[in-house]
Design a protein around this motif. Structure first.
Motif, mmCIF file in Angstrom:
data_model
loop_
_atom_site.group_PDB
_atom_site.id
_atom_site.type_symbol
_atom_site.label_atom_id
_atom_site.label_comp_id
_atom_site.label_asym_id
_atom_site.label_seq_id
_atom_site.Cartn_x
_atom_site.Cartn_y
_atom_site.Cartn_z
ATOM 1 N N TYR A 40 0.837 -1.209 0.000
ATOM 2 C CA TYR A 40 0.000 0.000 0.000
ATOM 3 C C TYR A 40 0.871 1.259 0.000
ATOM 4 C CZ TYR A 40 -3.698 -3.325 1.207
ATOM 5 O OH TYR A 40 -4.588 -4.371 1.193
ATOM 6 N N ILE A 41 1.943 1.216 0.770
ATOM 7 C CA ILE A 41 2.861 2.365 0.760
ATOM 8 C C ILE A 41 3.497 2.531 -0.619
ATOM 9 C CG2 ILE A 41 4.963 3.308 1.793
ATOM 10 C CD1 ILE A 41 4.239 1.892 4.371
ATOM 11 N N GLY A 42 3.778 1.422 -1.289
ATOM 12 C CA GLY A 42 4.356 1.508 -2.629
ATOM 13 C C GLY A 42 3.414 2.137 -3.635
ATOM 14 N N TRP A 43 2.137 1.810 -3.561
ATOM 15 C CA TRP A 43 1.183 2.442 -4.477
ATOM 16 C C TRP A 43 1.049 3.943 -4.211
ATOM 17 C CZ3 TRP A 43 -1.813 -2.489 -3.239
ATOM 18 C CH2 TRP A 43 -1.624 -3.443 -4.248
ATOM 19 N N VAL A 44 1.058 4.329 -2.970
ATOM 20 C CA VAL A 44 1.016 5.761 -2.650
ATOM 21 C C VAL A 44 2.305 6.441 -3.094
ATOM 22 C CG1 VAL A 44 0.784 7.438 -0.784
ATOM 23 C CG2 VAL A 44 -0.576 5.343 -0.740
ATOM 24 N N THR A 45 3.412 5.739 -2.957
ATOM 25 C CA THR A 45 4.701 6.292 -3.394
ATOM 26 C C THR A 45 4.702 6.580 -4.887
ATOM 27 O OG1 THR A 45 5.846 5.107 -1.635
ATOM 28 C CG2 THR A 45 7.169 5.834 -3.505
ATOM 29 N N SER A 46 4.176 5.662 -5.668
ATOM 30 C CA SER A 46 4.121 5.876 -7.117
ATOM 31 C C SER A 46 3.258 7.087 -7.469
ATOM 32 C CB SER A 46 3.583 4.624 -7.806
ATOM 33 O OG SER A 46 2.263 4.326 -7.364
ATOM 34 N N ALA A 47 2.199 7.312 -6.719
ATOM 35 C CA ALA A 47 1.357 8.488 -6.973
ATOM 36 C C ALA A 47 2.122 9.780 -6.681
ATOM 37 C CB ALA A 47 0.091 8.411 -6.130
ATOM 38 N N PHE A 48 2.883 9.810 -5.583
ATOM 39 C CA PHE A 48 3.666 11.003 -5.252
ATOM 40 C C PHE A 48 4.737 11.261 -6.309
ATOM 41 C CE2 PHE A 48 1.834 10.664 -1.019
ATOM 42 C CZ PHE A 48 1.781 11.990 -0.603
ATOM 43 N N LEU A 49 5.440 10.221 -6.712
ATOM 44 C CA LEU A 49 6.503 10.395 -7.701
ATOM 45 C C LEU A 49 5.938 10.808 -9.053
ATOM 46 C CD1 LEU A 49 8.803 7.342 -6.871
ATOM 47 C CD2 LEU A 49 9.212 9.744 -6.341
ATOM 48 N N PHE A 50 4.816 10.257 -9.435
ATOM 49 C CA PHE A 50 4.210 10.625 -10.717
ATOM 50 C C PHE A 50 3.767 12.085 -10.711
ATOM 51 C CE2 PHE A 50 0.552 10.921 -13.598
ATOM 52 C CZ PHE A 50 1.137 10.487 -14.781
ATOM 53 N N SER A 51 3.192 12.531 -9.608
ATOM 54 C CA SER A 51 2.764 13.934 -9.523
ATOM 55 C C SER A 51 3.959 14.879 -9.578
ATOM 56 C CB SER A 51 1.969 14.154 -8.235
ATOM 57 O OG SER A 51 0.837 13.306 -8.181
ATOM 58 N N GLY A 52 5.011 14.559 -8.824
ATOM 59 C CA GLY A 52 6.199 15.416 -8.854
ATOM 60 C C GLY A 52 6.861 15.450 -10.212
ATOM 61 N N GLY A 53 6.957 14.297 -10.880
ATOM 62 C CA GLY A 53 7.569 14.279 -12.203
ATOM 63 C C GLY A 53 6.764 15.046 -13.237
ATOM 64 N N CYS A 54 5.447 14.946 -13.192
ATOM 65 C CA CYS A 54 4.608 15.695 -14.137
ATOM 66 C C CYS A 54 4.712 17.197 -13.908
ATOM 67 C CB CYS A 54 3.159 15.234 -14.021
ATOM 68 S SG CYS A 54 2.860 13.572 -14.666
ATOM 69 N N ILE A 55 4.820 17.610 -12.671
ATOM 70 C CA ILE A 55 4.950 19.043 -12.383
ATOM 71 C C ILE A 55 6.259 19.576 -12.953
ATOM 72 C CG2 ILE A 55 5.314 20.704 -10.515
ATOM 73 C CD1 ILE A 55 3.258 19.187 -8.891
ATOM 74 N N PHE A 56 7.346 18.846 -12.770
ATOM 75 C CA PHE A 56 8.633 19.307 -13.298
ATOM 76 C C PHE A 56 8.664 19.278 -14.821
ATOM 77 C CE2 PHE A 56 10.536 18.052 -9.065
ATOM 78 C CZ PHE A 56 10.822 19.359 -8.703
ATOM 79 N N ALA A 57 8.011 18.315 -15.417
ATOM 80 C CA ALA A 57 8.070 18.184 -16.874
ATOM 81 C C ALA A 57 7.130 19.131 -17.596
ATOM 82 C CB ALA A 57 7.764 16.743 -17.286
ATOM 83 N N CYS A 58 6.041 19.555 -16.951
ATOM 84 C CA CYS A 58 5.000 20.319 -17.646
ATOM 85 C C CYS A 58 4.776 21.718 -17.093
ATOM 86 C CB CYS A 58 3.672 19.555 -17.589
ATOM 87 S SG CYS A 58 3.743 17.879 -18.251
#
Length: 255
Positions: free
Chosen positions: A166-184
């Motif tokens: 469960y922590i891993g799924w939440v981790t992927s959501a945090f990393l995806f949000s941060g990466g999209c913010i930096f890229a876009c």
């Protein structure tokens, strides 16, 4: 100013995701003993992680043992180890690169295009870290659910989803949000700089056409024949123009 705030938010999300990714990698709670059927021994819980097995007795004492050999592990567990390590590496490097390209840092002076490219690279690496997290977590969850409903296994061999998944799924959501913010976060700014905006309320007046000037044809002038200059005949005179006294030739002619 808005882009700077978004970059700080993306940095915080990426940092939290990186910490949670490290916690997910080290936690042994990937698979937990399932208490179903005739299994009434509830005072002992078994945890299976990426690096070790742990036993807890009556929620007081926990004993852990590291896996003896890497080759003895299942394929999903071996792949999970490698992907989680890649996730930590990509997330850490992407976070450092993002700090270099942020507007609030002075690492790159007077070159906004280079800063945008650095942020896009950092965002891509962070999104790659997100993919490296979600693949092993989802794969392990799929294997646990498949084995749970497998009729060939006994109740003692069945496992449940652990807290690390469960922590891993939440981790992927945090990393995806941060990466999209930096890229876009800087794409809209680039389009605004390259595009010229006109006000709809401005008065539009067409440029009046200028009258064309009629050019009168020039008349052809026939050239006149050249007149050859006649040589001047030298007239004898008594007196010379250059002197007030008569010359010798004039005196002789006069006599």
């Amino acid at each position: 100013m808005a882009n700077s705030a978004l970059e700080i938010v993306g940095l915080c999300l990426t940092l939290v995701g990186l910490i949670m990714s490290a916690a997910t990698t080290g936690m042994p709670m990937w698979r937990v003993t399932a208490f179903i059927g005739e299994n009434i021994i509830v005072f002992e819980t078994r945890y299976e992680g990426l690096w070790m097995n742990c036993f807890r007795q009556a929620n007081i004492r926990m004993q852990c043992k590291v896996y003896d050999s890497l080759l003895a592990l299942s394929p999903d567990l071996q792949a999970a180890r490698g992907l989680m390590c890649c996730s930590l590496a990509l997330g850490g490097i992407g976070l450092l690169i993002a700090i270099v390209g942020m507007q609030c840092t002075a690492c790159i002076h007077n070159n906004s295009r280079a800063k945008r490219m650095v942020l896009i690279i950092a965002g891509s690496m962070i999104i790659g870290s997100c993919i490296c997290v979600i693949i092993p977590v989802s794969w392990t969850g799929h294997v646990i659910i498949r084995d749970f409903y497998n009729p060939l296994l006994i109740d003692a061999q069945r496992r449940e989803l652990g807290e690390a998944l469960y922590i891993g799924w939440v981790t992927s959501a945090f990393l995806f949000s941060g990466g999209c913010i930096f890229a876009c976060c800087n794409i809209s700014e680039d389009k605004g700089q390259d595009r010229y905006m006109y006000s709809r309320n401005s008065h539009y007046s067409a440029y009046p056409p200028q009258p064309q000037l009629l050019v009168q044809p020039q008349t052809f002038i026939q050239p006149q024949p050249l007149v050859q200059a006649q040589p001047l005949q030298r007239q004898s005179s008594i007196y010379s123009y250059d002197s007030r006294y008569p010359s010798i030739r004039s005196a002789v002619a006069y006599l």
